[in-house]
Scaffold this active site. Structure first.
Site, mmCIF file in Angstrom:
data_model
loop_
_atom_site.group_PDB
_atom_site.id
_atom_site.type_symbol
_atom_site.label_atom_id
_atom_site.label_comp_id
_atom_site.label_asym_id
_atom_site.label_seq_id
_atom_site.Cartn_x
_atom_site.Cartn_y
_atom_site.Cartn_z
ATOM 1 C CB SER A 137 -1.039 0.034 1.151
ATOM 2 O OG SER A 137 -0.259 -0.324 2.366
ATOM 3 C CG ASP A 358 -2.535 4.523 8.573
ATOM 4 O OD1 ASP A 358 -1.636 4.476 8.552
ATOM 5 O OD2 ASP A 358 -3.286 4.828 7.281
ATOM 6 C CG HIS A 361 -1.051 3.763 4.600
ATOM 7 N ND1 HIS A 361 -1.620 3.117 5.466
ATOM 8 C CD2 HIS A 361 -0.463 2.760 3.750
ATOM 9 C CE1 HIS A 361 -1.732 1.631 5.172
ATOM 10 N NE2 HIS A 361 -0.976 1.598 4.115
#
Length: 381
Positions: A137, A358, A361
């Site tokens: 990702s 998160d 990311h």
């Protein structure tokens, strides 16, 4: 996806790592050379000054990856509201992030200036070409960033956009430029067999899908740390030996060595440019920047110290060791240190498809735009 090393684990790793490689090295001369190399790496992990490489320099005097973050009111390079490719997971402004200072920082190398990104020039130079990002990702993060940066330059140009779990593509049809994303967290194969899901450290059958590209940008690391329910394999296999588990850094080294072998055997540098996106750090543990009670949540400014307290990640050591064995030219986008400083640039709670906080990311617009500016500098600088 975060994975943190405490001081004792890191120390234990380096001792293990040292003896592991000595076992692999057969003659005394190579062992002595490796000891010297490890000493240099350990020193750099302490001082946070990464050794320069000719593949990382622009011209003869500038290392693009040594510099600092400066406030630039002309940033960001595009708006998330006008880019059709931003995933909800990375669209922090759409999902309520109240601050925007993280959008206003530009990477400034110490000895030169990064060339300003020009999406139209990029499309003209790569007209009719295929570019593929290969990885997890974080490759998706960089892929979406690049397509947004280009789209901002040609907002009225015709494009097609196909997105799946395995293979996605944006094609700028007026230029015949296709930018693809091949999702694979380990680069090596994960195969369903009778015993279960097997991570094969010495097999890259999926590499057949990477052939015929004009540019390849690889990435892997974060999924090597996953355990428990988030681990997408049941066994690890190398040759005829099957293991229930393995030291993850050793497994990473073995898998990345298989990738390097694939590059050596399959890449024709006259036809394909190859890049490797370096280790992207996480910011779950505030002790990494001397703030033990914090995480990336609520951070609004980069770390501005001269040396990042956590030092160089152990995975960075593995990447550079494998790079020393590459026979084909691969450009390392050594984004680790400059990304370590950006504790402010994660989605944290402002994500449309990620529960919790998160700190792995990156928001878009944001830090991956700088990764792509460095890619642009490597191509055209």
């Amino acid at each position: 996806m975060g994975f943190q090393f405490n001081a004792m684990f890191l120390l234990s790793f380096f001792f293990f790592f040292f003896f592991f490689f000595l076992l692999l090295i057969s003659d005394t001369t190579k062992a002595e050379n490796f000891t010297t190399t490890l000493s240099v790496i350990n020193n750099n992990a302490t001082t946070n000054h990464l050794p320069p490489s000719s593949s990382r320099k622009l011209g003869s005097t500038c290392n693009l990856f040594q510099g600092n973050w400066v406030y630039d009111p002309s940033y960001p390079l595009y708006s998330p509201t006008t880019c059709p490719f931003v995933d909800p997971e990375f669209n922090c402004q759409k999902y309520g992030r109240p601050d925007n200072f993280y959008l206003k920082y530009r990477w400034q190398p110490f000895s030169c200036n990064l060339p300003r990104f020009n999406g139209l020039y990029f499309l003209e130079k790569w007209r009719g070409k295929k570019i593929m990002f290969v990885g997890d990702s974080l490759s998706q993060n960089q892929w979406e960033s690049l397509t947004c940066m280009i789209h901002a330059w040609v907002p009225n140009s015709k494009y097609s956009f196909v997105k799946t779990n395995g293979l996605s593509a944006v094609t700028f049809e007026d230029f015949g430029v296709m930018i693809l994303l091949f999702r694979t967290p380990y680069l090596v194969d994960v195969v369903h067999e009778k015993v279960g899901r097997v991570l094969k450290l010495d097999s890259i059958r999926i590499g057949n899908a990477w052939r015929g590209m004009d540019m390849l940008v690889f990435n892997t690391w974060h999924w090597w740390t996953h355990t428990g329910r988030s681990q997408p394999w049941d066994y690890v296999q190398e040759g005829n030996k099957m293991y229930k588990d393995m030291n993850r850094l050793v497994a990473f080294y073995k898998g990345l060595t298989t990738w390097a072998r694939w590059v050596n055997l399959n890449v024709d540098p006259r036809k394909t440019r190859v890049f490797f996106q370096g280790i992207s750090p996480t910011h779950y543990e505030g002790r990494d920047w001397n703030a033990p009670a914090q995480s990336c949540s609520g951070q609004t400014k980069p770390f501005f110290g001269k040396r990042y307290p956590a030092g160089t990640p152990a995975a960075w050591v593995v990447v550079n060791k494998v790079f020393s064995r590459l026979k084909k030219p691969v450009y390392l986008l050594d984004v680790t240190r400059l990304s370590q400083y950006r504790k402010d640039a994660h989605p944290s709670a402002y994500s449309g498809e990620h529960s919790g906080t998160d700190c792995s990311h990156w928001c878009l617009p944001g830090l991956p735009d700088t990764w792509n500016q460095l890619l642009y500098a490597a191509l055209f600088g």
